[in-house]
Scaffold this motif. Structure first.
Motif, PDB file in Angstrom:
ATOM      1  N   ALA A  26       0.823  -1.206   0.000  1.00  0.00           N
ATOM      2  CA  ALA A  26       0.000   0.000   0.000  1.00  0.00           C
ATOM      3  C   ALA A  26       0.854   1.250   0.000  1.00  0.00           C
ATOM      4  CB  ALA A  26      -0.929  -0.009   1.213  1.00  0.00           C
ATOM      5  N   LEU A  27       1.918   1.256   0.814  1.00  0.00           N
ATOM      6  CA  LEU A  27       2.797   2.418   0.859  1.00  0.00           C
ATOM      7  C   LEU A  27       3.485   2.630  -0.476  1.00  0.00           C
ATOM      8  CD1 LEU A  27       4.410   1.946   4.385  1.00  0.00           C
ATOM      9  CD2 LEU A  27       2.759   3.698   3.703  1.00  0.00           C
ATOM     10  N   ARG A  28       3.920   1.522  -1.092  1.00  0.00           N
ATOM     11  CA  ARG A  28       4.614   1.645  -2.374  1.00  0.00           C
ATOM     12  C   ARG A  28       3.668   2.139  -3.461  1.00  0.00           C
ATOM     13  NH1 ARG A  28       8.743   0.746  -5.447  1.00  0.00           N
ATOM     14  NH2 ARG A  28       8.494  -0.180  -7.487  1.00  0.00           N
ATOM     15  N   THR A  29       2.417   1.625  -3.466  1.00  0.00           N
ATOM     16  CA  THR A  29       1.455   2.067  -4.464  1.00  0.00           C
ATOM     17  C   THR A  29       1.174   3.554  -4.326  1.00  0.00           C
ATOM     18  OG1 THR A  29       0.438  -0.109  -4.531  1.00  0.00           O
ATOM     19  CG2 THR A  29      -0.886   1.730  -5.345  1.00  0.00           C
ATOM     20  N   ILE A 145      13.558  -0.897  -1.366  1.00  0.00           N
ATOM     21  CA  ILE A 145      12.780  -0.171  -2.358  1.00  0.00           C
ATOM     22  C   ILE A 145      13.588   0.054  -3.632  1.00  0.00           C
ATOM     23  CG2 ILE A 145      13.419   2.149  -1.551  1.00  0.00           C
ATOM     24  CD1 ILE A 145      10.446   2.919  -2.080  1.00  0.00           C
ATOM     25  N   ALA A 146      14.914   0.211  -3.498  1.00  0.00           N
ATOM     26  CA  ALA A 146      15.766   0.363  -4.677  1.00  0.00           C
ATOM     27  C   ALA A 146      15.954  -0.968  -5.390  1.00  0.00           C
ATOM     28  CB  ALA A 146      17.125   0.942  -4.284  1.00  0.00           C
ATOM     29  N   ALA A 147      16.118  -2.049  -4.628  1.00  0.00           N
ATOM     30  CA  ALA A 147      16.286  -3.372  -5.241  1.00  0.00           C
ATOM     31  C   ALA A 147      15.079  -3.733  -6.097  1.00  0.00           C
ATOM     32  CB  ALA A 147      16.501  -4.429  -4.163  1.00  0.00           C
ATOM     33  N   ILE A 148      13.890  -3.343  -5.649  1.00  0.00           N
ATOM     34  CA  ILE A 148      12.668  -3.621  -6.397  1.00  0.00           C
ATOM     35  C   ILE A 148      12.485  -2.643  -7.552  1.00  0.00           C
ATOM     36  CG2 ILE A 148      10.140  -3.606  -6.257  1.00  0.00           C
ATOM     37  CD1 ILE A 148      10.462  -4.618  -3.358  1.00  0.00           C
ATOM     38  N   GLY A 149      12.752  -1.359  -7.310  1.00  0.00           N
ATOM     39  CA  GLY A 149      12.333  -0.327  -8.241  1.00  0.00           C
ATOM     40  C   GLY A 149      13.341   0.188  -9.221  1.00  0.00           C
ATOM     41  N   ASP A 188      16.208  10.765 -10.835  1.00  0.00           N
ATOM     42  CA  ASP A 188      14.883  10.157 -10.796  1.00  0.00           C
ATOM     43  C   ASP A 188      14.990   8.689 -10.382  1.00  0.00           C
ATOM     44  OD1 ASP A 188      12.335   9.204 -11.244  1.00  0.00           O
ATOM     45  OD2 ASP A 188      12.227   9.828 -13.336  1.00  0.00           O
ATOM     46  N   PRO A 189      14.331   8.284  -9.273  1.00  0.00           N
ATOM     47  CA  PRO A 189      14.408   6.892  -8.842  1.00  0.00           C
ATOM     48  C   PRO A 189      13.277   6.006  -9.348  1.00  0.00           C
ATOM     49  CG  PRO A 189      13.397   8.178  -7.120  1.00  0.00           C
ATOM     50  CD  PRO A 189      13.664   9.135  -8.268  1.00  0.00           C
ATOM     51  N   ARG A 312       8.776   0.749 -11.932  1.00  0.00           N
ATOM     52  CA  ARG A 312       9.283  -0.370 -12.735  1.00  0.00           C
ATOM     53  C   ARG A 312       8.611  -1.684 -12.378  1.00  0.00           C
ATOM     54  NH1 ARG A 312      15.534  -2.299 -12.265  1.00  0.00           N
ATOM     55  NH2 ARG A 312      14.790  -3.111 -10.264  1.00  0.00           N
ATOM     56  N   GLU A 313       8.221  -2.426 -13.411  1.00  0.00           N
ATOM     57  CA  GLU A 313       7.809  -3.816 -13.273  1.00  0.00           C
ATOM     58  C   GLU A 313       8.555  -4.617 -14.330  1.00  0.00           C
ATOM     59  OE1 GLU A 313       3.629  -4.574 -13.007  1.00  0.00           O
ATOM     60  OE2 GLU A 313       3.236  -2.667 -11.976  1.00  0.00           O
ATOM     61  N   LEU A 314       9.047  -5.785 -13.947  1.00  0.00           N
ATOM     62  CA  LEU A 314       9.894  -6.575 -14.845  1.00  0.00           C
ATOM     63  C   LEU A 314       9.208  -7.831 -15.361  1.00  0.00           C
ATOM     64  CD1 LEU A 314      13.279  -6.169 -12.913  1.00  0.00           C
ATOM     65  CD2 LEU A 314      12.545  -4.977 -14.995  1.00  0.00           C
ATOM     66  N   ASP A 315       7.910  -7.980 -15.087  1.00  0.00           N
ATOM     67  CA  ASP A 315       7.159  -9.096 -15.672  1.00  0.00           C
ATOM     68  C   ASP A 315       7.079  -8.908 -17.191  1.00  0.00           C
ATOM     69  OD1 ASP A 315       6.765  -9.926 -13.105  1.00  0.00           O
ATOM     70  OD2 ASP A 315       4.696  -9.227 -12.975  1.00  0.00           O
ATOM     71  N   VAL A 316       7.088 -10.013 -17.916  1.00  0.00           N
ATOM     72  CA  VAL A 316       7.026  -9.986 -19.386  1.00  0.00           C
ATOM     73  C   VAL A 316       5.946 -10.955 -19.851  1.00  0.00           C
ATOM     74  CG1 VAL A 316       8.265 -10.653 -21.493  1.00  0.00           C
ATOM     75  CG2 VAL A 316       9.420  -9.270 -19.760  1.00  0.00           C
ATOM     76  N   ASN A 317       5.134 -10.518 -20.807  1.00  0.00           N
ATOM     77  CA  ASN A 317       4.154 -11.442 -21.409  1.00  0.00           C
ATOM     78  C   ASN A 317       4.232 -11.464 -22.930  1.00  0.00           C
ATOM     79  OD1 ASN A 317       2.973  -9.003 -22.092  1.00  0.00           O
ATOM     80  ND2 ASN A 317       1.169  -9.265 -20.784  1.00  0.00           N
ATOM     81  N   ALA A 318       5.213 -10.754 -23.510  1.00  0.00           N
ATOM     82  CA  ALA A 318       5.351 -10.762 -24.972  1.00  0.00           C
ATOM     83  C   ALA A 318       6.755 -10.321 -25.369  1.00  0.00           C
ATOM     84  CB  ALA A 318       4.319  -9.831 -25.611  1.00  0.00           C
ATOM     85  N   VAL A 319       7.186 -10.810 -26.525  1.00  0.00           N
ATOM     86  CA  VAL A 319       8.405 -10.338 -27.180  1.00  0.00           C
ATOM     87  C   VAL A 319       7.994  -9.864 -28.568  1.00  0.00           C
ATOM     88  CG1 VAL A 319      10.684 -10.954 -28.059  1.00  0.00           C
ATOM     89  CG2 VAL A 319       9.881 -11.926 -25.887  1.00  0.00           C
TER      90      VAL A 319
END
Length: 389
Positions: A26-29, A145-149, A188-189, A312-319
């Protein structure tokens, strides 16, 4: 390696795969949505300053002192940081490699991992690496938060860059030694996150020129050895990716769902067909660009899906083919694509789900399978940050 040491290392990794912490999410969102609003209201005010003359970032050893505001007169002081940690292997089971005769010398390189968004665990969070046929290796701890973002590993696999909680760029060796902080300018982070140039000697950032009355930033590269900043063009968007040949920079535009491609001058920008704008699919999250910029691994969102935000999100569903927008057919045996990263030889490392563990599938340029290897189960709760050959 004794049994006690192995148990301790497994406990460290277990800290990174705990159940979801709803408060952390919630905090991150909340923070991410705030960043999105700031980007939307200030993008039109971005101003590029002068020609691409170098400005130096001050490099400082890691400390716990207060974070200064951007300096009016840039400093060129360079001071290396002391060692932080020494890499240690874990007790995770070795992965067994199975190969098929389709690409004689192609192999999966060193895969780097960090915590997934939404999970709880230690702060700072430990990064890990895994090479098929071996066991995971424990690496540098980075603020969670940096490792994720925004944390990103250099193409040669030697260093990691991230933006700390004070919005300063930091760079260290992946084993934790040689850490340096670049303190002259805030960066910019969340949106234009750090991206390594192919030479592993420069990091692309968006630095803050002024914060009042509205945010003014400029994109450029920082030479990690000297702190010199050089502007590279009038570029506006999020999460840039370099092609391995250094000729293409790709990034989502951060507002319309388009994905842009350009050279580093920024003068020859184009977008991927049928992505964003009035198209059914849009994209705010990209993960990897092929060596010549002709293909890109990303997360596409349909017209009925929440567009997310700028973080940042690193999920992928297409190339996709970046020239036509066509989806590449990947030989994954019916398994769900989770993440994907191009290697410098043009092969693609695809991560797919397989029950209690994930599998790394190596594909050639046509999407045909070359080989695959199961990941250790201890890495299932981690996300891949990059692959180094």
């Amino acid at each position: 390696m004794n049994d006690d040491r192995l148990r301790l290392d497994l406990a460290d990794l277990a800290d990174e795969v705990s159940p979801v912490d709803l408060r952390d999410r919630a905090l991150r969102t909340s923070r991410r949505l705030g960043v999105q609003r700031a980007v939307a209201t200030s993008a039109a005010a971005v101003v590029m300053l002068g020609a691409a003359t170098g400005t130096a970032f001050a490099l400082m050893p890691r400390d716990g002192g207060p974070a200064p505001m951007p300096a009016t007169t840039p400093s060129t002081t360079l001071a290396p940081s002391p060692s932080a940690v020494t890499p240690t292997t874990t007790a995770s089971p070795e992965a067994t490699v199975t190969s098929e005769p389709a690409g004689p010398a192609a192999t999966i390189g060193r895969v780097f991992y960090g915590p997934k968004p939404g999970g709880q665990g230690a702060d700072p969070a430990r990064l890990w690496s895994f090479r098929p046929g071996s066991v995971p290796v424990r690496l540098i701890p980075v603020p969670r938060i940096a490792a994720i973002g925004n944390a990103v590993v250099s193409p040669d696999g030697e260093r990691v860059a991230w933006v700390d909680e004070s919005s300063y760029l930091r760079v260290a060796n992946v084993d934790g030694t040689g850490e340096r902080t670049y303190r002259t300018s805030l960066v910019d982070p969340d949106c234009w996150t750090p991206s390594w140039a192919p030479d592993s000697q420069r990091v692309t950032v968006s630095r803050v020129v002024s914060a009042e009355p509205s945010m003014v930033t400029e994109v450029g590269v920082v030479e990690v050895s000297t702190g010199k900043f050089t502007r590279i063009g009038d570029l506006r968007g999020c999460h840039p990716l370099w092609s391995a040949d250094g000729k293409v920079l790709a990034f989502p535009d951060g507002s319309t769902g388009r994905v842009m491609l350009t050279d580093e001058s920024g003068r020859k920008q184009r977008s991927i067909p049928n992505v964003g704008g009035n198209a059914d699919d849009s994209c705010l999250d990209v993960a990897s660009l092929s060596p010549d910029g002709s293909r890109i691994a990303l997360r596409l969102r349909g017209p009925d899906e929440d567009s997310g935000d700028v973080a940042r999100e690193l999920d992928v569903n297409a190339v996709l083919d970046t020239r036509t927008g066509r989806k590449l057919d990947l030989e994954l045996g019916g398994r769900k694509l989770l993440q994907a990263y191009f290697q410098a030889d043009g092969t693609l490392v695809a991560r797919v789900g397989a029950g209690d563990h994930n599998v790394l599938v190596l594909l050639n340029g046509d999407g045909r399978k070359i080989s695959e290897t199961p990941e250790p189960t201890s890495l299932k709760g981690q996300q891949i940050l990059g692959v180094a050959d």
